[in-house]
Scaffold this motif. Structure first.
Motif, mmCIF file in Angstrom:
data_model
loop_
_atom_site.group_PDB
_atom_site.id
_atom_site.type_symbol
_atom_site.label_atom_id
_atom_site.label_comp_id
_atom_site.label_asym_id
_atom_site.label_seq_id
_atom_site.Cartn_x
_atom_site.Cartn_y
_atom_site.Cartn_z
ATOM 1 N N TYR A 132 19.589 78.020 -7.215
ATOM 2 C CA TYR A 132 19.918 79.446 -7.323
ATOM 3 C C TYR A 132 21.078 79.680 -8.295
ATOM 4 O O TYR A 132 21.037 80.597 -9.112
ATOM 5 C CB TYR A 132 20.272 79.991 -5.942
ATOM 6 C CG TYR A 132 20.768 81.420 -5.992
ATOM 7 C CD1 TYR A 132 19.877 82.487 -6.056
ATOM 8 C CD2 TYR A 132 22.131 81.704 -5.984
ATOM 9 C CE1 TYR A 132 20.326 83.797 -6.115
ATOM 10 C CE2 TYR A 132 22.586 83.011 -6.035
ATOM 11 C CZ TYR A 132 21.686 84.049 -6.106
ATOM 12 O OH TYR A 132 22.143 85.336 -6.167
ATOM 13 N N VAL B 46 18.606 80.719 -11.679
ATOM 14 C CA VAL B 46 18.560 82.176 -11.747
ATOM 15 C C VAL B 46 19.389 82.719 -12.911
ATOM 16 O O VAL B 46 18.923 83.599 -13.650
ATOM 17 C CB VAL B 46 18.995 82.788 -10.404
ATOM 18 C CG1 VAL B 46 19.104 84.304 -10.501
ATOM 19 C CG2 VAL B 46 18.004 82.406 -9.312
ATOM 20 N N LEU C 284 16.888 88.521 -4.811
ATOM 21 C CA LEU C 284 17.090 87.071 -4.840
ATOM 22 C C LEU C 284 18.364 86.676 -4.101
ATOM 23 O O LEU C 284 18.411 85.645 -3.412
ATOM 24 C CB LEU C 284 17.142 86.582 -6.288
ATOM 25 C CG LEU C 284 15.836 86.678 -7.076
ATOM 26 C CD1 LEU C 284 16.050 86.246 -8.520
ATOM 27 C CD2 LEU C 284 14.743 85.836 -6.431
ATOM 28 N N LEU D 147 18.525 84.314 -0.562
ATOM 29 C CA LEU D 147 19.355 83.115 -0.396
ATOM 30 C C LEU D 147 20.130 83.173 0.913
ATOM 31 O O LEU D 147 20.144 82.200 1.684
ATOM 32 C CB LEU D 147 20.319 82.979 -1.571
ATOM 33 C CG LEU D 147 21.331 81.829 -1.470
ATOM 34 C CD1 LEU D 147 20.616 80.492 -1.579
ATOM 35 C CD2 LEU D 147 22.409 81.959 -2.536
#
Length: 313
Positions: free
Chosen positions: A178, A182, A275, A279
């Motif tokens: 992440y 990302v 997103l 998480l």
């Protein structure tokens, strides 16, 4: 008394010989002008020594040229190495404790109208803070998850505690993917959308990774508080952490995407928030399961005893 012409510089024979033997040598030229400060006596003939300037050429040897080059480097002109050298990556970790603490403070206290990158990162983007924040978050989530499971099952005679070290690996894969993947996708998308007309205030790749790394700091104390076995408290802490951390990202990237079309700008910000929410919720659901969702340990069935009764005939 020597006349003014006697005080003029003369060309040395040694310099002429050096120039003739080495035509490519570097020389320094100095123009010397001769002036006369004396005045001719009254009634006398004009006598001023107004000679023109003469050039004096000095030879510089190879050693002296090398000394000049080294002196230029010592004045602060340091060469930058390639990406395969240690010095290339050393610049990404060139940051002091005061700057790290200031950026951590800015990530937990986002203010409207205060861009995190422009006010905290742009002067010196780093990877030191994001790297150690991710590492600390990996261990805090994994260890706190194990402690939460142990405390929730304390007093249950059918439960046998076993350290789940595989959670560290899972947390590391999820968090680092992440924190690095990302930002790479977001930076590439923003670069593609802006095209050749990219604004001067656009964010670099290093700045994008840096803001994502610092935005995860709030989850470190939150994951420790998740040990408390109260679901309402855990969800409240998740909501607070998501609002604080998500505000840092929204306030940072909205000035960049707002010049795009309205639909694309809203979709980009919504994707960032979704997103980020996945998480936080995913870590809570996997690492901090309630007692009702924890799988019960397998128990071995005892063999049934069969009694045979025989009837006498």
């Amino acid at each position: 008394m020597a006349s003014p012409n006697d005080l003029q510089f003369q060309e040395f024979e040694e310099a002429a010989e050096l120039l003739s033997s080495n035509p490519g040598a570097s020389t320094l030229s100095m123009s010397v002008s001769n002036t006369s400060n004396t005045t001719a006596p009254a009634g006398g003939g004009g006598g001023g020594g107004g000679g023109g300037g003469e050039e004096v050429k000095l030879d510089l040897s190879d050693d002296e040229e090398g000394q000049e080059e080294s002196s230029e480097l010592l004045r602060g002109q340091k060469a930058t190495g390639g990406f395969w050298t240690f010095e290339y990556y050393q610049s990404f970790f060139n940051i002091d404790t005061v700057q790290v603490l200031d950026r951590v403070k800015g990530s937990v206290m986002p203010l409207p109208g205060k861009n995190f990158i422009k006010h905290h990162i742009r002067s010196n983007p780093d990877l030191y803070g994001p790297f150690w924040i991710c590492v600390t978050l990996v261990f805090s989530v994994a260890i706190s998850g194990n402690l939460s499971t142990f405390l929730s099952q304390m007093g249950n005679p059918a439960y046998h505690y076993r350290p789940q070290f595989h959670r560290v690996t899972i947390a590391a894969v999820v968090i680092f993917l992440y924190a690095w993947l990302v930002p790479v996708c977001l930076w590439g998308f923003l670069t593609w959308r802006q095209g050749n007309e990219r604004q001067v205030g656009g964010y670099s790749f290093l700045e994008t990774v840096c803001v994502y790394g610092y935005s995860l700091f709030i989850y470190i104390p939150t994951s420790v508080l998740w040990i408390i076995p109260f679901e309402w408290l855990r969800w409240t802490l998740i909501l607070i952490a998501m609002v604080i951390s998500g505000s840092v990202l929204v306030l940072t990237f909205w000035p960049v995407v707002r010049d795009d079309t309205k639909v694309m700008a809203v979709a980009t910000v919504a994707t960032i928030v979704v997103l980020h929410t996945l998480l936080a919720v995913g870590c809570k659901m996997y690492f901090f399961q309630t007692a009702a969702h924890i799988p019960a340990p397998l128990t071995t069935a005892t063999p049934a005893q069969v009694t045979l009764v025989t009837n006498p005939h």
